[in-house]
Design a protein around this motif. Structure first.
Motif, PDB file in Angstrom:
ATOM      1  N   ASP A  26       0.858  -0.983   0.422  1.00  0.00           N
ATOM      2  CA  ASP A  26       0.039  -0.344  -0.032  1.00  0.00           C
ATOM      3  C   ASP A  26       0.459   0.847  -0.040  1.00  0.00           C
ATOM      4  N   GLY A  27       2.247   1.393  -0.292  1.00  0.00           N
ATOM      5  CA  GLY A  27       2.539   2.239   0.047  1.00  0.00           C
ATOM      6  C   GLY A  27       3.145   2.694   1.431  1.00  0.00           C
ATOM      7  N   LEU A  28       2.552   2.604   2.299  1.00  0.00           N
ATOM      8  CA  LEU A  28       2.314   3.260   3.521  1.00  0.00           C
ATOM      9  C   LEU A  28       3.899   3.101   4.774  1.00  0.00           C
ATOM     10  N   VAL A  29       4.173   3.457   5.441  1.00  0.00           N
ATOM     11  CA  VAL A  29       5.156   3.166   6.335  1.00  0.00           C
ATOM     12  C   VAL A  29       4.263   2.545   7.255  1.00  0.00           C
ATOM     13  N   PHE A  30       5.321   1.215   7.568  1.00  0.00           N
ATOM     14  CA  PHE A  30       4.787   0.364   8.659  1.00  0.00           C
ATOM     15  C   PHE A  30       5.968   0.400   9.887  1.00  0.00           C
ATOM     16  N   SER A  31       6.557   1.175   9.374  1.00  0.00           N
ATOM     17  CA  SER A  31       8.015   0.741  10.682  1.00  0.00           C
ATOM     18  C   SER A  31       9.318   1.871  10.093  1.00  0.00           C
ATOM     19  N   ASN A  32      10.435   2.058  11.012  1.00  0.00           N
ATOM     20  CA  ASN A  32      11.430   1.993  10.777  1.00  0.00           C
ATOM     21  C   ASN A  32      12.605   1.648  11.454  1.00  0.00           C
ATOM     22  N   GLY A 319       3.223 -10.529  -6.062  1.00  0.00           N
ATOM     23  CA  GLY A 319       2.804  -9.662  -5.189  1.00  0.00           C
ATOM     24  C   GLY A 319       2.582  -8.709  -5.980  1.00  0.00           C
ATOM     25  N   PRO A 320       2.830  -7.313  -5.626  1.00  0.00           N
ATOM     26  CA  PRO A 320       3.245  -6.174  -5.633  1.00  0.00           C
ATOM     27  C   PRO A 320       4.721  -5.849  -6.247  1.00  0.00           C
ATOM     28  N   LEU A 321       5.811  -5.230  -6.619  1.00  0.00           N
ATOM     29  CA  LEU A 321       7.178  -4.781  -6.846  1.00  0.00           C
ATOM     30  C   LEU A 321       7.346  -4.459  -5.066  1.00  0.00           C
ATOM     31  N   ILE A 322       9.098  -3.840  -5.437  1.00  0.00           N
ATOM     32  CA  ILE A 322       9.212  -3.334  -3.840  1.00  0.00           C
ATOM     33  C   ILE A 322       8.960  -2.426  -3.568  1.00  0.00           C
ATOM     34  N   ASN A 323       9.184  -1.538  -4.931  1.00  0.00           N
ATOM     35  CA  ASN A 323       9.098   0.280  -4.260  1.00  0.00           C
ATOM     36  C   ASN A 323       8.442   1.067  -5.343  1.00  0.00           C
ATOM     37  N   LYS A 324       8.148   2.261  -5.158  1.00  0.00           N
ATOM     38  CA  LYS A 324       7.886   3.374  -6.420  1.00  0.00           C
ATOM     39  C   LYS A 324       8.947   2.957  -7.243  1.00  0.00           C
ATOM     40  N   ALA A 325      10.164   2.880  -7.548  1.00  0.00           N
ATOM     41  CA  ALA A 325      10.809   2.946  -8.159  1.00  0.00           C
ATOM     42  C   ALA A 325      10.876   2.059  -9.334  1.00  0.00           C
ATOM     43  N   GLN A 326      10.628   0.805  -8.709  1.00  0.00           N
ATOM     44  CA  GLN A 326      10.688  -0.126  -8.856  1.00  0.00           C
ATOM     45  C   GLN A 326       9.962  -0.282 -10.344  1.00  0.00           C
ATOM     46  N   PHE A 327       8.595  -0.011  -9.476  1.00  0.00           N
ATOM     47  CA  PHE A 327       6.875   0.366  -9.873  1.00  0.00           C
ATOM     48  C   PHE A 327       7.547   0.963 -11.389  1.00  0.00           C
ATOM     49  N   GLU A 328       8.199   2.185 -10.863  1.00  0.00           N
ATOM     50  CA  GLU A 328       8.371   2.667 -12.781  1.00  0.00           C
ATOM     51  C   GLU A 328       8.885   2.168 -13.382  1.00  0.00           C
ATOM     52  N   ARG A 329      10.047   1.816 -12.772  1.00  0.00           N
ATOM     53  CA  ARG A 329      11.217   0.880 -13.788  1.00  0.00           C
ATOM     54  C   ARG A 329      10.479  -0.207 -14.624  1.00  0.00           C
ATOM     55  N   GLU A 356      -5.469   0.592  -2.948  1.00  0.00           N
ATOM     56  CA  GLU A 356      -4.401   1.942  -4.593  1.00  0.00           C
ATOM     57  C   GLU A 356      -3.742   2.373  -2.885  1.00  0.00           C
ATOM     58  N   GLY A 357      -2.439   3.126  -4.149  1.00  0.00           N
ATOM     59  CA  GLY A 357      -0.447   2.780  -3.694  1.00  0.00           C
ATOM     60  C   GLY A 357       0.259   1.910  -3.457  1.00  0.00           C
ATOM     61  N   GLY A 358      -0.646   0.706  -3.928  1.00  0.00           N
ATOM     62  CA  GLY A 358       0.310  -0.226  -4.210  1.00  0.00           C
ATOM     63  C   GLY A 358       0.991  -0.331  -5.136  1.00  0.00           C
ATOM     64  N   TYR A 359       2.193  -1.536  -5.163  1.00  0.00           N
ATOM     65  CA  TYR A 359       3.046  -1.227  -6.231  1.00  0.00           C
ATOM     66  C   TYR A 359       2.925  -2.501  -7.814  1.00  0.00           C
ATOM     67  N   PHE A 360       1.455  -2.498  -7.766  1.00  0.00           N
ATOM     68  CA  PHE A 360       1.274  -3.893  -8.550  1.00  0.00           C
ATOM     69  C   PHE A 360       1.220  -3.233 -10.058  1.00  0.00           C
ATOM     70  N   VAL A 361       1.729  -4.451 -10.839  1.00  0.00           N
ATOM     71  CA  VAL A 361       2.074  -4.573 -12.392  1.00  0.00           C
ATOM     72  C   VAL A 361       1.349  -5.801 -12.820  1.00  0.00           C
ATOM     73  N   THR A 362       0.752  -5.248 -14.354  1.00  0.00           N
ATOM     74  CA  THR A 362       0.406  -5.803 -14.926  1.00  0.00           C
ATOM     75  C   THR A 362       1.461  -7.275 -15.343  1.00  0.00           C
ATOM     76  N   PRO A 363       1.211  -8.238 -15.523  1.00  0.00           N
ATOM     77  CA  PRO A 363       2.583  -9.513 -16.079  1.00  0.00           C
ATOM     78  C   PRO A 363       2.348  -9.432 -17.205  1.00  0.00           C
ATOM     79  N   THR A 364       3.160  -9.074 -18.614  1.00  0.00           N
ATOM     80  CA  THR A 364       3.387  -9.143 -19.748  1.00  0.00           C
ATOM     81  C   THR A 364       4.215 -10.243 -20.315  1.00  0.00           C
TER      82      THR A 364
END
Length: 478
Positions: A26-32, A319-329, A356-364
């Motif tokens: 979901d792209g949200l902080v869950f720890s530090n 699952g989702p990709l690990i982060n936003k940068a990988q999602f965009e890549r 919403e906010g998760g880094y999910f991508v369509t397998p292609t």
């Protein structure tokens, strides 16, 4: 908030700085986690050196092996906790995360059993001389591990190092390190001496770089991108430190016209969507002989279209990709494939109800007319497969070798002679015949050639990588 483990104690960064840990779902902080710096690396390396000079260094191979075996069982005793932690941190399906924890336990079991099985040599020499070659630990070993398999990678790199008597400093990826920290805590609870296993969290360019160039380390292993691998090797060279590098791949399936469809089709799909394609050994290229190309692609497209991406609890293919940068890549590569004129032969789907906010991508699944696109030469690290026809054995080998990488590959044919010829012709560290596995089993030597890196992990050969030889020459004459 999680803490580092240095010298047997939970530790904050000296600076007090922290980093947010985001859920890929979901792209949200869950720890530090602590944002370790050079001074934290100093503390960890010194703690490891003290362990070598103290209780840890005094243990026999048998005693080290027993500790590793106990840790293996401790991991299994905490499998539900560690599975949930790994899934939350990486976004993996729960089944995938659980399998990773089982593999982690197996690493400790395998190398625990092997700790006292590494023998020396007696070498015939001159009269009145006795010569023996013994194996010794390297000393303080540094381990920079990636975010795609944090638990598995910890076992893969640390277990053989500990088995050989080294003291370890681990810098896990800041994107996914919660299971690594927890296992280090469990190691202490199991009875590992303080300083034998240290964890420093933080950014790669800060804590990772400081560890790689630290004058107090005697070895470094790194799994990650080729670009960072070059920096690691350069840093290690400053102190003449040995390194083992696993730097990714662009693995090819080579499918001949006598392929067993029932074996090949599901394995090829699983080989690219497993772990959401975030695997160095992912089979991201598919070379199919022209005589069966249309038929095979139709069967593959049918299977591929069944793939689904969702949250860990949904337990789907991806699952989702690990982060936003990988999602965009990954999405950039999919867009590039369309711009290059590739045909989309099949797509999976993103499950309904994902946050919403998760880094999910369509397998292609793409098909290409030639091998010129960057989608066939660059590591995408996502669930994107590109297929291409070939005419004969020679062209298949040429295309399979037409990248800078050489990590893994697969051959699909019932012809025994062809199996051997193509396996020998393909330039990769691991070749599968009528099967495919992400890096293979714990027992199988693993590593790459060309820009996939050098050195070997897994299997007994890893114990040799994590040690050095000493030649002792004794004159016993009068």
């Amino acid at each position: 908030m999680a803490k580092m483990v240095i010298g047997g104690k939970p530790t904050d960064a000296v600076s007090g700085m922290t980093l947010d840990v985001l859920s890929p779902t979901d792209g949200l902080v869950f720890s530090n986690i602590p944002r370790g710096q050079a001074e934290d690396v100093d503390l960890a390396v010194n703690a490891a050196r003290s362990a070598l000079d103290g209780k840890w260094g005094q243990l026999t191979a048998l005693e080290r092996g027993r500790l590793l075996l106990r840790l293996s069982q401790t991991v299994l005793d905490h499998i539900d906790e560690l599975t949930q932690l790994e899934a939350k941190d990486t976004g993996k399906a729960l089944t995938t995360a659980r399998n990773d924890i089982l593999a982690l336990a197996r690493y400790f079991e395998y190398y625990g059993g092997g700790a006292d099985k590494i023998h020396g040599q007696v070498i015939p020499f001159l009269n009145d001389y006795a010569v023996q070659v013994i194996r010794e630990p390297l000393g303080v070993t540094a381990h920079v591990i990636p975010w795609n398999y944090p638990a598995q990678m910890l076992g893969r790199t640390v277990a053989p190092a500990l088995a050989m008597g080294n003291a370890c400093v681990v810098k896990p990826a800041e994107d996914a390190c919660m299971s690594v920290i927890r296992v280090a805590e469990l190691a202490l609870e199991t009875g590992f001496p303080s300083g034998a296993l240290n964890i420093v969290t933080g950014l790669g360019e800060e804590a990772g770089a400081s560890l790689a160039r630290h004058p107090g380390i005697n070895f470094i292993s790194f799994t990650g991108s080729n670009e960072v691998g070059v920096l690691i090797q350069q840093a290690a060279a400053l102190n003449a430190v040995k390194c083992v590098l696993e730097l990714g791949g662009k693995s090819a399936h080579v499918v001949f016209d006598d392929v067993n469809f029932k074996l090949a089709v599901p394995a090829i799909v699983k080989g690219i969507v497993g772990n959401t394609g975030q695997t160095c050994t992912a089979g991201s290229r598919l070379l199919v002989q022209k005589g069966i190309y249309d038929e095979f692609m139709a069967a593959l497209a049918e299977e591929f279209s069944k793939t689904r991406a969702g949250t860990p609890e949904m337990n789907l293919n991806c699952g989702p990709l690990i982060n936003k940068a990988q999602f965009e890549r990954v999405n950039r590569y999919i867009k590039k494939g369309l711009e290059d004129g590739m045909t989309v032969r099949a797509e999976g789907k993103i499950a309904s109800g994902v946050p919403e906010g998760g880094y999910f991508v369509t397998p292609t699944l793409f098909s290409a007319k030639d091998h010129t696109s960057v989608l066939l030469t660059e590591e995408i690290f996502g669930p994107v497969l590109v297929a291409l026809p070939f005419s004969d054995e020679a062209e298949a080998i040429r295309l399979a070798n037409a990248t800078e990488y050489g990590l893994q590959g697969a051959i699909w044919t019932e012809n025994g002679g062809r199996q051997q010829r193509v396996a020998k012709g393909m330039k990769a560290g691991q070749i599968y015949i009528n099967s495919f596995g992400a890096g293979g089993g714990i027992e199988l030597p693993f590593g790459g050639v060309k820009k996939s890196g050098h050195g070997r992990e897994k299997g007994f050969i890893a114990l040799e990588e994590m040690s050095t030889t000493k030649t002792i020459v004794q004159f016993h004459g009068e």
